[in-house]
Design an enzyme around this catalytic site. Sequence first.
Site: not given
Length: 237
Positions: A78, A97, A99, A169
């Site tokens: 990603e 980023h 989760h 996500h």
Amino acid sequence: MRTDFESTVANLVDANRILFNEEVVDGFGHVSVRHPDRADRFLISRSLAPALVTANDIVDLDLDGESANSEGPKLYLERFIHAAIYKRRPDVHAVVHSHSATLVQFGIVRGLRLQPVCHMCGFLGAGAPVFEIREAFGDGTDLLIRDAERGSELANSLGDHAAILMRGHGSTVVGGSLQEAVFRSVYLEKNAKIQSEAMKMGDIVPLTLAEAEAADAANFAQIGRAWDLWKRAADNR
């Protein structure tokens, strides 16, 4: 004396360890920083659990998310999240980023919006938008931002916001510096926990937009204070 590049790499390694120690990332998730000498490139670890990242793991990618070394190490799938945001937002110099389960829940409840409920999260402004991958790519994806096209859609949905939730996500947070992106990531998680618990007791009272802007300006001057503490804690782990 370290060069700007060496200092940036060292800070990126620290950022990975801080985010793990502060429970923003676990075995997954990633953080990047714009190249100090090349605005059209960014630095990120090779595909590796954040807590294990060293200076030797840092790679240099272009704004398409590709490396000049085709035979280099395996990259994060990603990485296109980072590439697309840097391409669209010249003001952004770092991207995180993750989760977090606390944040995921705010992206899957219809009508629910993550809002700034404490002064440390003034950067949220009017709240965090939710990226719905189905709108552009249908209901059969794996929810991952695995190519430049998906990255571009995410960056467009982020717009000028500091953070975006990704339905089912996780979340992505940006900052004008590496320290700011880490600061925002840590407090975004804390804000989500506070809001989640407070909603069990009754209606919440979020910050007004004016309060959020004032709080964000006040917090900006103190980011280094938090960074120094978190770095020491991660070093002593």
